[in-house]
Motif scaffolding. Structure first.
Motif, PDB file in Angstrom:
ATOM      1  N   UNK A   1       0.831  -1.261  -0.001  1.00  0.00           N
ATOM      2  CA  UNK A   1       0.030  -0.029   0.094  1.00  0.00           C
ATOM      3  C   UNK A   1       0.897   1.333   0.036  1.00  0.00           C
ATOM      4  N   UNK A   2       2.143   1.167   0.600  1.00  0.00           N
ATOM      5  CA  UNK A   2       2.841   2.488   0.693  1.00  0.00           C
ATOM      6  C   UNK A   2       3.861   2.376  -0.511  1.00  0.00           C
ATOM      7  N   UNK A   3       3.850   1.314  -1.444  1.00  0.00           N
ATOM      8  CA  UNK A   3       4.787   1.478  -2.363  1.00  0.00           C
ATOM      9  C   UNK A   3       6.030   0.371  -2.707  1.00  0.00           C
ATOM     10  N   UNK A   4       5.912  -0.408  -1.543  1.00  0.00           N
ATOM     11  CA  UNK A   4       7.043  -1.390  -1.443  1.00  0.00           C
ATOM     12  C   UNK A   4       6.662  -2.731  -2.276  1.00  0.00           C
ATOM     13  N   UNK A   5       7.686  -3.353  -2.925  1.00  0.00           N
ATOM     14  CA  UNK A   5       7.439  -4.602  -3.694  1.00  0.00           C
ATOM     15  C   UNK A   5       8.292  -5.752  -2.934  1.00  0.00           C
ATOM     16  N   UNK A   6       7.906  -6.931  -3.309  1.00  0.00           N
ATOM     17  CA  UNK A   6       8.515  -8.193  -2.751  1.00  0.00           C
ATOM     18  C   UNK A   6       9.822  -8.134  -3.657  1.00  0.00           C
ATOM     19  N   UNK A   7      11.120  -8.260  -2.963  1.00  0.00           N
ATOM     20  CA  UNK A   7      12.428  -8.250  -3.667  1.00  0.00           C
ATOM     21  C   UNK A   7      13.296  -7.071  -3.260  1.00  0.00           C
TER      22      UNK A   7
ATOM     23  N   UNK B   1      15.309  -4.308  -1.599  1.00  0.00           N
ATOM     24  CA  UNK B   1      16.004  -4.389  -0.208  1.00  0.00           C
ATOM     25  C   UNK B   1      16.267  -2.923   0.240  1.00  0.00           C
ATOM     26  N   UNK B   2      15.763  -2.847   1.417  1.00  0.00           N
ATOM     27  CA  UNK B   2      15.798  -1.435   2.110  1.00  0.00           C
ATOM     28  C   UNK B   2      17.245  -1.397   2.759  1.00  0.00           C
ATOM     29  N   UNK B   3      17.829  -0.223   2.091  1.00  0.00           N
ATOM     30  CA  UNK B   3      19.160  -0.052   2.512  1.00  0.00           C
ATOM     31  C   UNK B   3      19.420   1.172   3.355  1.00  0.00           C
ATOM     32  N   UNK B   4      18.217   1.831   3.395  1.00  0.00           N
ATOM     33  CA  UNK B   4      18.600   3.136   4.504  1.00  0.00           C
ATOM     34  C   UNK B   4      17.017   3.534   5.298  1.00  0.00           C
ATOM     35  N   UNK B   5      17.053   3.989   6.452  1.00  0.00           N
ATOM     36  CA  UNK B   5      15.749   4.243   6.951  1.00  0.00           C
ATOM     37  C   UNK B   5      15.829   5.671   7.444  1.00  0.00           C
ATOM     38  N   UNK B   6      14.919   6.532   6.978  1.00  0.00           N
ATOM     39  CA  UNK B   6      15.033   8.082   6.949  1.00  0.00           C
ATOM     40  C   UNK B   6      16.475   8.680   6.787  1.00  0.00           C
ATOM     41  N   UNK B   7      17.232   8.067   5.563  1.00  0.00           N
ATOM     42  CA  UNK B   7      18.293   8.549   5.086  1.00  0.00           C
ATOM     43  C   UNK B   7      19.472   8.107   5.883  1.00  0.00           C
ATOM     44  N   UNK B   8      19.349   7.042   6.917  1.00  0.00           N
ATOM     45  CA  UNK B   8      20.210   6.767   7.628  1.00  0.00           C
ATOM     46  C   UNK B   8      20.584   5.326   7.499  1.00  0.00           C
ATOM     47  N   UNK B   9      21.728   4.658   7.642  1.00  0.00           N
ATOM     48  CA  UNK B   9      22.120   3.562   7.394  1.00  0.00           C
ATOM     49  C   UNK B   9      21.629   2.765   8.744  1.00  0.00           C
TER      50      UNK B   9
ATOM     51  N   UNK C   1       9.154  12.715  11.530  1.00  0.00           N
ATOM     52  CA  UNK C   1       8.481  13.661  10.559  1.00  0.00           C
ATOM     53  C   UNK C   1       9.187  13.399   9.034  1.00  0.00           C
ATOM     54  N   UNK C   2       8.197  13.103   8.040  1.00  0.00           N
ATOM     55  CA  UNK C   2       8.728  12.902   6.533  1.00  0.00           C
ATOM     56  C   UNK C   2       9.375  11.461   6.745  1.00  0.00           C
ATOM     57  N   UNK C   3       8.760  10.628   7.332  1.00  0.00           N
ATOM     58  CA  UNK C   3       9.561   9.404   7.438  1.00  0.00           C
ATOM     59  C   UNK C   3       9.665   8.652   5.961  1.00  0.00           C
ATOM     60  N   UNK C   4      10.807   7.708   5.555  1.00  0.00           N
ATOM     61  CA  UNK C   4      10.857   7.273   4.255  1.00  0.00           C
ATOM     62  C   UNK C   4      11.782   6.171   4.265  1.00  0.00           C
ATOM     63  N   UNK C   5      11.742   5.114   3.502  1.00  0.00           N
ATOM     64  CA  UNK C   5      12.697   4.067   3.408  1.00  0.00           C
ATOM     65  C   UNK C   5      13.564   4.099   1.895  1.00  0.00           C
ATOM     66  N   UNK C   6      14.649   4.050   1.954  1.00  0.00           N
ATOM     67  CA  UNK C   6      15.595   3.977   0.707  1.00  0.00           C
ATOM     68  C   UNK C   6      15.666   2.473   0.442  1.00  0.00           C
TER      69      UNK C   6
ATOM     70  N   UNK D   1      18.448   0.059  -8.888  1.00  0.00           N
ATOM     71  CA  UNK D   1      18.231   1.540  -8.647  1.00  0.00           C
ATOM     72  C   UNK D   1      17.649   1.853  -7.207  1.00  0.00           C
ATOM     73  N   UNK D   2      18.141   3.077  -6.574  1.00  0.00           N
ATOM     74  CA  UNK D   2      17.714   3.346  -5.402  1.00  0.00           C
ATOM     75  C   UNK D   2      16.520   4.264  -5.505  1.00  0.00           C
ATOM     76  N   UNK D   3      15.519   3.871  -4.699  1.00  0.00           N
ATOM     77  CA  UNK D   3      14.110   4.719  -4.875  1.00  0.00           C
ATOM     78  C   UNK D   3      13.847   4.918  -3.171  1.00  0.00           C
ATOM     79  N   UNK D   4      13.207   6.231  -3.020  1.00  0.00           N
ATOM     80  CA  UNK D   4      12.728   6.506  -1.743  1.00  0.00           C
ATOM     81  C   UNK D   4      11.035   6.246  -1.602  1.00  0.00           C
ATOM     82  N   UNK D   5      10.916   5.344  -0.685  1.00  0.00           N
ATOM     83  CA  UNK D   5       9.450   5.303  -0.263  1.00  0.00           C
ATOM     84  C   UNK D   5       8.948   5.933   0.799  1.00  0.00           C
ATOM     85  N   UNK D   6       7.941   6.960   0.620  1.00  0.00           N
ATOM     86  CA  UNK D   6       7.582   7.652   1.978  1.00  0.00           C
ATOM     87  C   UNK D   6       6.620   6.843   2.654  1.00  0.00           C
ATOM     88  N   UNK D   7       6.697   7.135   4.058  1.00  0.00           N
ATOM     89  CA  UNK D   7       6.056   6.458   4.927  1.00  0.00           C
ATOM     90  C   UNK D   7       4.741   7.405   5.500  1.00  0.00           C
TER      91      UNK D   7
END
Length: 446
Positions: free
Chosen positions: A150-156, A158-166, A182-187, A193-199
């Motif tokens: 629902x928030x844009x993640x897909x199976x496969x 690989x979450x490499x950062x949380x809120x811009x941090x390793x 605030x303005x949380x997101x996964x990279x 390719x690297x994609x930011x997914x907003x939480x």
């Protein structure tokens, strides 16, 4: 039986926390020479009591709180007759404002101390077990459930950062401070390719629902059979524990989620039979079986704990190590609760979805008595109780603190009639809030 175990845990936890909270008030009051008339765990009617000195100690029937009756104090008893008598030296109202302030803060301070001690204790006793992020990313990334999709993640992914941090561990992805930022997101890394997914700001409400937490993210597992159901296609053709799917309908499979998806897609097709290949003891077995109208092949995957063993890290802490670490975790928990409360007040989070009463808390303890979970939740509740009691609402400790702070700054004491009226307003507000929370808990059950 399940509800009895949950209820027993709730009552034990609340009774303990209320006892230490009220004990904080009692000890502070007695230290300053105030007369304590009654110390009660639970609200009337009284079940059992004994008297020592001028204080009656009681256990009462309604186990959702407790109180300390201090002479000369306007509290929930609303004993106006006593307040109309001349002040006595041993009464709360006769003491300096700073002493009265310490008495009112006594329960809050004790709850914070108890919460910190519990976090130190569970850190020392149970340590930590983590799953490494790299182990998941190196084994095909994450299996994503419906609320993750629902928030844009897909199976496969690989979450490499949380809120811009390793980050290092799987738990970092779903920590409350992560989801409440605030303005949380996964990279994520997807197809190189690297994609930011907003939480979404209110995502934590969905995640905190028990049925949703299991449908967010998990690590991917091989398509290996753990258990074969009786009287199913799998049982009929002799599939066994340890068999691993390598191909379904001519398409290779590496992970269980791929096998599940292909089987579900086949159910929706008009093809009568399903074909698949199984690896067993170094051999490949081929099958083509009639499948029309069937709900499943009839197996459960191998238990997840059998995978990623090399990606699990268990850490034990010495007692001295546990003190700063447990303290830090306690205050981080308190900070998270305050952040969540502020988002409820500002409308970012829905009160209906975010607030839980006794029924919701009882369900959180679970139908199995696990001491690590019991003490973890009790530690959180102790800190929540401290914070909620500090809110500037008449009838709560924070209401008394508010009026005493005004008195110390202005050098003017509010009149007893004003304090009585404020106490009544506060009690009505709290009763209304309790009705709302109880009703909300009941609605959530259905």
């Amino acid at each position: 039986m399940d509800w009895m175990i949950m209820l027993a845990q709730l009552l034990l936890s609340l009774s303990f926390l209320v006892a230490v909270h009220e004990l904080g008030h009692l000890l502070a009051a007695k230290y300053f020479g105030m007369r304590v008339e009654q110390f009660s765990i639970g609200f009337p009617p009284k079940l059992w009591s004994f008297k020592k000195g001028e204080t009656e100690y009681a256990i009462s029937a309604i186990p959702l709180g407790g109180y300390v009756k201090i002479s000369g104090m306007i509290d929930e008893s609303l004993d106006t007759d006593a307040m109309n008598q001349p002040p006595q030296p041993w009464e709360f109202r006769s003491k300096p404002a700073w002493q009265r302030l310490i008495v009112m803060l006594g329960g809050i301070v004790v709850n914070v101390i108890v919460g910190v001690l519990i976090f130190i204790g569970i850190t020392f006793a149970f340590g930590d077990t983590y799953i490494l992020k790299d182990a998941i990313n190196n084994h095909g990334g994450f299996q994503v459930g419906p609320i993750g999709e629902d928030i844009g993640l897909k199976t496969g992914d690989k979450i490499v950062k949380v809120n811009g941090n390793d980050f290092k561990y799987l738990i970092d992805i779903v920590k409350p401070q992560t989801l409440l930022a605030n303005d949380a997101y996964y990279t994520v890394e997807r197809d190189g390719k690297l994609i930011d997914i907003n939480i979404p700001a209110n995502f934590i409400q969905k995640f905190n629902k028990k049925e949703n937490a299991a449908n967010f993210l998990d690590y991917r597992i091989p398509p290996m059979i753990g258990k074969v159901e009786k009287e199913t296609l799998a049982a009929k053709i002799g599939l066994q524990r340890g068999d691993t799917f390598t191909e379904i309908d001519g398409k290779p499979v590496t992970y269980f989620d791929e096998a599940h998806k292909l089987i579900q897609a086949h159910k929706e097709s008009n093809v009568d039979s399903i074909s698949f290949k199984i690896a067993r003891n170094g051999q490949i077995l081929s099958f083509r079986e009639y499948f029309k109208g069937m709900k499943s092949i009839g197996f459960y995957p191998m238990e997840p704990e059998n995978y990623l063993a090399e990606g699990k890290v268990s850490i034990k802490y010495g007692f001295i190590e546990s003190i700063p670490l447990g303290t830090e975790r306690a205050f981080q928990t308190l900070k998270t609760q305050i952040t969540a409360f502020s988002k409820v007040i500002t409308g970012v989070l829905s009160p209906k979805e975010s607030l839980s009463g006794p029924i919701g808390i009882m369900q959180a303890y679970g139908a199995e008595w696990k001491w690590d979970r019991f003490w973890s939740l009790t530690g959180v509740l102790s800190l929540v109780l401290a914070f909620m009691n500090l809110l500037p609402i008449p009838a709560l400790d924070g209401g008394h603190v508010m009026f005493l702070t005004y008195e110390m700054i202005s050098r003017r004491k509010p009149s007893d009639k004003f304090l009585e009226a404020a106490q009544k307003v506060g009690m009505v507000f709290l009763l209304a809030l309790m009705v709302f929370i109880f009703a909300n808990d009941i609605i959530k059950l259905f």
